[in-house]
Design a protein around this motif. Structure first.
Motif, short mmCIF file in Angstrom:
data_model
loop_
_atom_site.label_atom_id
_atom_site.label_comp_id
_atom_site.label_asym_id
_atom_site.label_seq_id
_atom_site.Cartn_x
_atom_site.Cartn_y
_atom_site.Cartn_z
N VAL A 64 0.85 -1.19 0.00
CA VAL A 64 0.00 0.00 0.00
C VAL A 64 0.89 1.24 0.00
O VAL A 64 1.79 1.37 0.83
N CYS A 65 0.63 2.13 -0.94
CA CYS A 65 1.38 3.39 -1.05
C CYS A 65 0.39 4.54 -0.94
O CYS A 65 -0.75 4.44 -1.38
N LYS A 66 0.87 5.64 -0.37
CA LYS A 66 0.03 6.81 -0.20
C LYS A 66 0.75 8.02 -0.77
O LYS A 66 1.96 8.16 -0.62
N ILE A 67 -0.02 8.89 -1.36
CA ILE A 67 0.53 10.15 -1.87
C ILE A 67 0.41 11.18 -0.75
O ILE A 67 -0.68 11.43 -0.25
N MET A 68 1.56 11.72 -0.30
CA MET A 68 1.56 12.69 0.80
C MET A 68 2.83 13.52 0.78
O MET A 68 3.77 13.21 0.06
N ASP A 69 2.84 14.57 1.58
CA ASP A 69 4.05 15.36 1.79
C ASP A 69 4.83 14.67 2.90
O ASP A 69 4.48 14.76 4.08
N TYR A 70 5.89 13.93 2.54
CA TYR A 70 6.61 13.08 3.48
C TYR A 70 7.30 13.88 4.57
O TYR A 70 7.30 13.49 5.74
N GLY A 71 7.86 15.03 4.25
CA GLY A 71 8.53 15.86 5.26
C GLY A 71 7.55 16.34 6.32
O GLY A 71 7.84 16.31 7.52
N LYS A 72 6.37 16.76 5.89
CA LYS A 72 5.34 17.21 6.82
C LYS A 72 4.86 16.05 7.69
O LYS A 72 4.65 16.20 8.90
#
Length: 180
Positions: A64-72
């Motif tokens: 499962v992968c999610k699109i997100m701002d990883y640093g935040k």
């Protein structure tokens, strides 16, 4: 031997080009499932939204992968963990030692110390060490333990009642819950 505790903020999740799977189950930045897609299509969607593709459940089939701002995401996780550590209380076990022949005033002094420990939220282990022939008279030690408990009972609840084990007698006290 030290036990290493890995926090969520310290966990390294695979992001963007580190993901080597052919297909992934994709979740967009709003939490909606986009279904199973090829990795290059998932990467393209993440780039279009100017975000990262993060593998959040690597052991699933497909992962499962999610699109997100990883640093935040990492920043918020570390902030949450810091808050949890701040709100965590460490309960210590303090020990009060009595003797089978303790005088009343000495027991009152020890009871005051015990009350302070209980007020600060610590558990208290009350112990009596019998010397010589005192071990044969466990009932005397039990009387001392009961008298001690009566002195601190407004602050304490008996966790483990007084019990003789060889030349020692132990009793565990917990602080009384705040509402009682």
């Amino acid at each position: 031997m030290k036990k290493v505790v890995e926090t969520i903020a310290a966990q390294e999740l695979m992001i963007n080009e580190e993901i080597r799977d052919k297909e992934v189950r994709l979740i967009d930045e709003n939490g909606e499932q986009l279904g199973v897609v090829k990795i290059d299509h998932a990467m393209r969607i993440a780039e279009e939204h100017d975000l990262d593709l993060v593998k959040i459940v690597p052991n699933a089939v497909p992962p499962v992968c999610k699109i997100m701002d990883y640093g935040k995401y990492r920043f918020e996780q570390s902030k949450r963990e810091k808050e949890q550590r701040k709100n965590q209380t460490v309960i210590e076990t303090k020990e009060i030692r009595l003797s089978a022949t303790i005088d009343t005033h000495d027991m009152e002094v020890k009871a005051k110390a015990c009350q302070q420990f209980l007020k600060s939220g610590n558990k208290v282990k009350v112990s009596i060490r019998f010397r010589g022939r005192q071990a044969a008279h466990g009932d005397v030690g039990l009387d001392v333990m009961n008298a001690f408990y009566e002195m601190v009972q407004e602050f304490a609840v008996i966790d483990r009642p007084a019990k003789q084990e060889g030349r020692n007698m132990f009793m565990m006290l917990n602080p009384k819950p705040a509402g009682k």
